[in-house]
Design a protein around this motif. Structure first.
Motif, mmCIF file in Angstrom:
data_model
loop_
_atom_site.group_PDB
_atom_site.id
_atom_site.type_symbol
_atom_site.label_atom_id
_atom_site.label_comp_id
_atom_site.label_asym_id
_atom_site.label_seq_id
_atom_site.Cartn_x
_atom_site.Cartn_y
_atom_site.Cartn_z
ATOM 1 N N LEU A 29 0.733 -1.304 -0.375
ATOM 2 C CA LEU A 29 0.165 -0.086 -0.016
ATOM 3 C C LEU A 29 0.945 2.067 0.251
ATOM 4 N N ALA A 30 1.847 1.666 1.001
ATOM 5 C CA ALA A 30 2.516 2.556 0.261
ATOM 6 C C ALA A 30 3.579 2.534 -0.140
ATOM 7 N N ASP A 48 16.496 6.325 -6.369
ATOM 8 C CA ASP A 48 15.850 5.880 -5.758
ATOM 9 C C ASP A 48 15.470 6.491 -4.713
ATOM 10 N N LEU A 49 15.738 7.928 -4.582
ATOM 11 C CA LEU A 49 14.850 8.732 -4.164
ATOM 12 C C LEU A 49 13.581 9.483 -3.865
ATOM 13 N N VAL A 79 13.490 5.441 -1.495
ATOM 14 C CA VAL A 79 12.032 4.682 -1.704
ATOM 15 C C VAL A 79 12.177 3.328 -0.886
ATOM 16 N N GLU A 80 13.082 3.059 -0.395
ATOM 17 C CA GLU A 80 12.646 1.369 0.527
ATOM 18 C C GLU A 80 12.203 2.718 2.265
ATOM 19 N N ASP A 81 12.904 3.477 2.190
ATOM 20 C CA ASP A 81 12.923 3.587 3.735
ATOM 21 C C ASP A 81 11.004 4.106 3.506
ATOM 22 N N GLU A 176 10.885 -6.182 -3.243
ATOM 23 C CA GLU A 176 12.288 -6.466 -2.266
ATOM 24 C C GLU A 176 12.144 -6.509 -0.430
ATOM 25 N N ALA A 177 10.919 -5.487 -0.302
ATOM 26 C CA ALA A 177 11.058 -5.687 0.591
ATOM 27 C C ALA A 177 10.086 -6.665 1.138
ATOM 28 N N VAL A 178 8.573 -6.723 0.633
ATOM 29 C CA VAL A 178 8.250 -7.703 1.058
ATOM 30 C C VAL A 178 8.858 -9.120 1.337
#
Length: 202
Positions: A29-30, A48-49, A79-81, A176-178
């Motif tokens: 969702l994010a 990636d910012l 993006v990951e953060d 990748e986060a999942v």
């Protein structure tokens, strides 16, 4: 409607064989919010910012809250953060908002009248649009759905291409986060099993 709300609605499909994990869904969702903000011109993605764009405020209140949370000054957030920060309890926030809007209703599971409550989508134009978007093969929604396991296991080379490098970057980071979250779950399971075995003894 937003991509994030479309994703939540299809994730609540009562026909699913297994429920979508709340942590996985919150991360996706994010990511969906970032893509909605990108589409609205509220942000850009530089490498990636996440970089703030225009000053317009989205009409959707959850998306407006997401826009308000963008880091405005350098150094900008990766993006990951963003996914990990914004994704905290985000699925619960969407559930509350969609219940308030009449898009979800509570049902009781089991035979007992005081059994645990669950939610299910209401057959509204909003739900029908979300389902139609998925059935039409929208590549962004399909990739987000795949990330949370709605389409089962999918090989990387079978992923639909959204045709935009920035969008692809966000979607890849969601996946990748999942996967990272799943690795954390597995590690905790192993640690808990080992701890239980120590207490159980030989």
């Amino acid at each position: 409607m937003t991509t994030a709300k479309d994703l939540f609605i299809i994730a609540m499909d009562p026909a699913l064989e297994r429920p979508v994990g709340q942590g996985d869904l919150s991360l996706a969702l994010a990511g969906a919010e970032l893509l909605d903000l990108l589409d609205a011109g509220a942000i850009t993605v530089d490498g990636d910012l996440v970089v703030p764009g225009g000053s317009s405020v989205p009409d959707d209140r959850l998306l407006a809250a997401a826009a308000a949370g963008i880091v405005r000054q350098p150094p900008h957030e990766r993006v990951e953060d963003w996914l990990w920060r914004r994704g905290q309890e985000l699925a619960a926030a969407y559930q509350d908002a969609l219940e308030e809007d009449g898009e979800l209703r509570r049902k009781r599971s089991g035979l007992l009248p005081f059994g645990p409550k669950e939610v299910e989508p209401v057959d509204t134009p909003t739900r029908r649009r979300a389902v139609a978007r998925r059935e039409e093969g929208d590549p962004v929604l399909a990739s987000l759905a795949s990330a949370v396991g709605l389409d089962g296991e999918r090989a990387d080379d079978d992923e639909p291409s959204p045709g935009d490098e920035t969008v692809t970057t966000v979607l890849a980071t969601v996946h990748e986060a999942v996967m990272e979250l799943e690795a954390v779950r597995q590690r905790r399971t192993i640690e808990n099993t080992a701890f239980a075995n120590v207490w159980r003894g030989p």
